[in-house]
Design a protein around this motif. Structure first.
Motif, PDB file in Angstrom:
ATOM      1  N   ARG A  36       0.853  -1.159  -0.112  1.00 17.40           N
ATOM      2  CA  ARG A  36       0.007   0.085   0.021  1.00 17.40           C
ATOM      3  C   ARG A  36       0.971   1.139   0.155  1.00 17.40           C
ATOM      4  O   ARG A  36       0.584   2.208  -0.817  1.00 17.40           O
ATOM      5  CB  ARG A  36      -0.756  -0.055   1.259  1.00 17.40           C
ATOM      6  CG  ARG A  36      -2.222  -0.706   0.926  1.00 17.40           C
ATOM      7  CD  ARG A  36      -3.422  -0.204   2.062  1.00 17.40           C
ATOM      8  NE  ARG A  36      -4.659  -0.754   1.542  1.00 17.40           N
ATOM      9  CZ  ARG A  36      -5.537  -0.312   0.806  1.00 17.40           C
ATOM     10  NH1 ARG A  36      -5.116   0.904   0.277  1.00 17.40           N
ATOM     11  NH2 ARG A  36      -6.645  -0.926   0.605  1.00 17.40           N
ATOM     12  N   ASP A  50      -0.836   5.690  -5.847  1.00 17.60           N
ATOM     13  CA  ASP A  50      -1.753   5.840  -6.737  1.00 17.60           C
ATOM     14  C   ASP A  50      -3.026   4.828  -7.123  1.00 17.60           C
ATOM     15  O   ASP A  50      -3.779   5.108  -7.821  1.00 17.60           O
ATOM     16  CB  ASP A  50      -0.761   5.864  -8.172  1.00 17.60           C
ATOM     17  CG  ASP A  50      -0.045   7.106  -8.137  1.00 17.60           C
ATOM     18  OD1 ASP A  50      -0.200   7.975  -7.223  1.00 17.60           O
ATOM     19  OD2 ASP A  50       0.977   7.006  -8.816  1.00 17.60           O
ATOM     20  N   TYR A  51      -2.668   3.662  -6.407  1.00 12.95           N
ATOM     21  CA  TYR A  51      -3.428   2.467  -6.750  1.00 12.95           C
ATOM     22  C   TYR A  51      -4.357   2.154  -5.432  1.00 12.95           C
ATOM     23  O   TYR A  51      -4.998   1.259  -5.380  1.00 12.95           O
ATOM     24  CB  TYR A  51      -2.840   1.021  -6.898  1.00 12.95           C
ATOM     25  CG  TYR A  51      -1.824   1.313  -8.393  1.00 12.95           C
ATOM     26  CD1 TYR A  51      -2.796   0.654  -9.357  1.00 12.95           C
ATOM     27  CD2 TYR A  51      -0.675   1.674  -8.258  1.00 12.95           C
ATOM     28  CE1 TYR A  51      -2.078   0.859 -10.782  1.00 12.95           C
ATOM     29  CE2 TYR A  51      -0.222   1.716  -9.728  1.00 12.95           C
ATOM     30  CZ  TYR A  51      -0.878   1.085 -10.720  1.00 12.95           C
ATOM     31  OH  TYR A  51      -0.279   1.252 -12.209  1.00 12.95           O
ATOM     32  N   SER A  52      -4.535   3.329  -4.737  1.00 10.61           N
ATOM     33  CA  SER A  52      -5.188   2.967  -3.303  1.00 10.61           C
ATOM     34  C   SER A  52      -6.636   2.428  -3.501  1.00 10.61           C
ATOM     35  O   SER A  52      -7.289   1.667  -2.821  1.00 10.61           O
ATOM     36  CB  SER A  52      -4.855   4.266  -2.457  1.00 10.61           C
ATOM     37  OG  SER A  52      -5.791   5.291  -3.111  1.00 10.61           O
ATOM     38  N   GLU A  53      -7.249   3.094  -4.660  1.00 11.50           N
ATOM     39  CA  GLU A  53      -8.662   2.725  -4.831  1.00 11.50           C
ATOM     40  C   GLU A  53      -8.805   1.278  -5.497  1.00 11.50           C
ATOM     41  O   GLU A  53      -9.797   0.610  -4.865  1.00 11.50           O
ATOM     42  CB  GLU A  53      -9.165   3.763  -6.230  1.00 11.50           C
ATOM     43  CG  GLU A  53     -10.564   3.726  -5.884  1.00 11.50           C
ATOM     44  CD  GLU A  53     -10.925   5.008  -7.107  1.00 11.50           C
ATOM     45  OE1 GLU A  53     -11.568   4.630  -7.945  1.00 11.50           O
ATOM     46  OE2 GLU A  53     -10.679   6.140  -7.026  1.00 11.50           O
ATOM     47  N   LEU A  54      -7.900   1.060  -6.231  1.00  7.82           N
ATOM     48  CA  LEU A  54      -8.129  -0.455  -6.644  1.00  7.82           C
ATOM     49  C   LEU A  54      -7.577  -1.358  -5.433  1.00  7.82           C
ATOM     50  O   LEU A  54      -8.292  -2.391  -5.410  1.00  7.82           O
ATOM     51  CB  LEU A  54      -6.846  -0.618  -7.599  1.00  7.82           C
ATOM     52  CG  LEU A  54      -6.959  -2.021  -8.518  1.00  7.82           C
ATOM     53  CD1 LEU A  54      -7.967  -2.733  -8.907  1.00  7.82           C
ATOM     54  CD2 LEU A  54      -5.627  -1.876  -9.692  1.00  7.82           C
ATOM     55  N   ASP A 100      -8.174  -0.988  -2.459  1.00  3.36           N
ATOM     56  CA  ASP A 100      -9.494  -1.082  -1.742  1.00  3.36           C
ATOM     57  C   ASP A 100     -10.443  -1.926  -2.182  1.00  3.36           C
ATOM     58  O   ASP A 100     -11.126  -2.774  -1.507  1.00  3.36           O
ATOM     59  CB  ASP A 100     -10.109   0.235  -1.458  1.00  3.36           C
ATOM     60  CG  ASP A 100      -9.366   1.214  -0.675  1.00  3.36           C
ATOM     61  OD1 ASP A 100      -8.528   0.780   0.130  1.00  3.36           O
ATOM     62  OD2 ASP A 100      -9.744   2.355  -0.769  1.00  3.36           O
ATOM     63  N   LYS A 101     -10.557  -1.820  -3.529  1.00  2.00           N
ATOM     64  CA  LYS A 101     -11.568  -2.755  -4.282  1.00  2.00           C
ATOM     65  C   LYS A 101     -11.065  -4.217  -4.350  1.00  2.00           C
ATOM     66  O   LYS A 101     -11.892  -5.108  -4.244  1.00  2.00           O
ATOM     67  CB  LYS A 101     -11.208  -2.541  -5.699  1.00  2.00           C
ATOM     68  CG  LYS A 101     -12.870  -2.716  -6.332  1.00  2.00           C
ATOM     69  CD  LYS A 101     -12.558  -1.962  -7.875  1.00  2.00           C
ATOM     70  CE  LYS A 101     -13.836  -2.098  -8.712  1.00  2.00           C
ATOM     71  NZ  LYS A 101     -13.825  -1.626  -9.964  1.00  2.00           N
ATOM     72  N   GLN A 130     -11.928  -5.446  -0.772  1.00  2.31           N
ATOM     73  CA  GLN A 130     -13.490  -5.747  -0.557  1.00  2.31           C
ATOM     74  C   GLN A 130     -13.785  -6.858  -1.030  1.00  2.31           C
ATOM     75  O   GLN A 130     -14.558  -7.800  -0.530  1.00  2.31           O
ATOM     76  CB  GLN A 130     -14.139  -4.568  -1.109  1.00  2.31           C
ATOM     77  CG  GLN A 130     -14.329  -3.304  -0.561  1.00  2.31           C
ATOM     78  CD  GLN A 130     -14.745  -3.365   0.994  1.00  2.31           C
ATOM     79  OE1 GLN A 130     -15.758  -4.086   1.338  1.00  2.31           O
ATOM     80  NE2 GLN A 130     -14.087  -2.733   2.033  1.00  2.31           N
TER      81      GLN A 130
END
Lengths: 246, 138
Positions: free
Chosen positions: B115, B120-124, B126-127, B130
């Protein structure tokens, strides 16, 4: 030339045979006109030299051609077998680094990280079927089945909400096969496993396989036993329900 | 005259052979150096494709060489790390439940490292997290 009488070696300059003393008539012509014979000899030498000089480039070119053809054959052979050469080189390297690799392998095993262990073995092309790694043979066989099971379940279940899956039935098939293969392999090798120095790791692998089935496929101990004794159709139906409809 | 023609032809053949030999040597050298994980067209392409399709499990499996000690090209490192993130999340659950507390803690540490390396990939990430949570059946 040879003397007609005794067969001894005589020179064109000899008037009599140095062995039998016979007067040599066959050299008389040469002795009468030595200059003419000398010129003939010189001419022959020059002719031979010229013929050689004319053919030398062709001879060299032919030798170069032969070398180029041999080079092409060798280069193509290496190119075709490059993968095997690399594999062999890595295998030799793994034997050379046995002490270093053994420690790393033990670390993977002690951590219970069998997929990491499998990745390490595969990446370094370690030959578990020959010395000095031969003691890992059974462990490796069971690990391969365990890794297949873990990877198939992981592939089947771990995807995003908008995942594009083109052949979901493959997930069901792969999971069913790898689950059955792992438990069958374990059962068939039970006696060997019990006698193996790495048996604790293999039992730990089975424990982890049980956990994978319970955690990700909802099969607790009782349900797993029932699932494993079910028919292929029932197994597929259960996995379809869990993998595709959940 | 004939000798000159033969010599000329042999020179032409030699030049053609030399051309092919250079090509063959180059190909042999490339084949000897070929390594799947270092290629920017095979495994990284598949990894990128599966990540785009949200097949995180397949991406996780494809990233396994990184856990075996493979050296990954900097250009492809992001895809491998994303795959490793998914893989580590999946495995961590098994380690927790099988009592490998130290290994589970090492997984946590590795997840945090990835992480940190990939803001830059924090959204991915997170996905993926999940998705990994949803796979667990309580």
């Amino acid at each position: 030339m040879k003397c007609r009488s005794c067969g001894g070696e005589v020179s064109l300059q000899d008037k009599t045979c140095p062995y039998c003393g016979r007067v040599l008539t066959e050299t008389a012509g040469h002795q009468a006109e030595p200059e003419q014979y000398k010129k003939k000899s010189e001419k022959s030498k020059r002719g031979l030299g010229k013929a050689l000089a004319e053919n030398i480039p062709i001879v060299i070119s032919s030798v170069v051609m032969l070398l180029l053809i041999i080079g092409l054959i060798v280069a193509n052979y290496i190119s075709e077998n490059a993968y095997h050469f690399r594999e062999d080189a890595m295998r030799k390297e793994s034997v050379k680094k046995y002490d270093e690799y053994s420690v790393l392998i033990k670390n993977y095993l002690a951590a219970g990280d069998y997929t990491g262990f499998a990745s390490f073995m595969s990446y370094h092309n370690i030959a578990e079927y020959e010395e000095p790694y031969a003691d890992l043979k059974l462990l490796w066989d069971i690990t391969e089945e365990y890794v297949d099971l873990a990877c198939d379940v992981e592939e089947a279940l771990l995807h995003g909400p908008e995942a594009r899956i083109y052949s979901p039935e493959n997930y069901v098939f792969n999971c069913r096969m790898s689950i059955n293969d792992f438990y069958s392999e374990f059962k068939w090798n039970q006696d060997k496993i019990d006698a193996d120095p790495y048996k604790d790791y293999m039992y730990d692998m089975k424990k982890k396989a049980n956990i994978i089935l319970e955690t990700y496929l909802g099969l607790d101990d009782e349900a797993r036993e029932a699932y494993l004794s079910d028919s292929q159709n029932k197994q597929s139906a259960y996995l379809e329900e869990v993998i595709l409809h959940d | 005259m004939i000798k000159k023609v033969v010599f000329g032809i042999s020179i032409i053949i030699n030049l053609v052979l030399a051309y092919f030999l250079v090509g063959s040597i180059k190909e042999a050298k490339e084949n000897l150096e070929f390594e799947y994980v270092e290629q920017d067209t095979i495994r990284p392409d598949s990894l990128r494709m599966y990540l785009e399709r949200e097949n995180y499990g397949t991406a996780a499996v494809l990233s396994h060489p990184i856990r075996g000690g493979a050296e990954i090209d900097d250009l492809d490192m992001d895809y491998y790390l994303l795959g490793e993130y998914a893989d580590t999340l999946f495995l961590k659950e098994i380690f927790v439940r099988s009592g490998n507390a130290d290994t589970a803690a090492a997984c946590e540490k590795r997840l945090a490292e990835i992480r940190e390396k990939m803001p830059d990939y924090s959204e991915l990430l997170d996905k993926i997290e999940q998705s990994a949570k949803k796979t667990v059946r309580e």
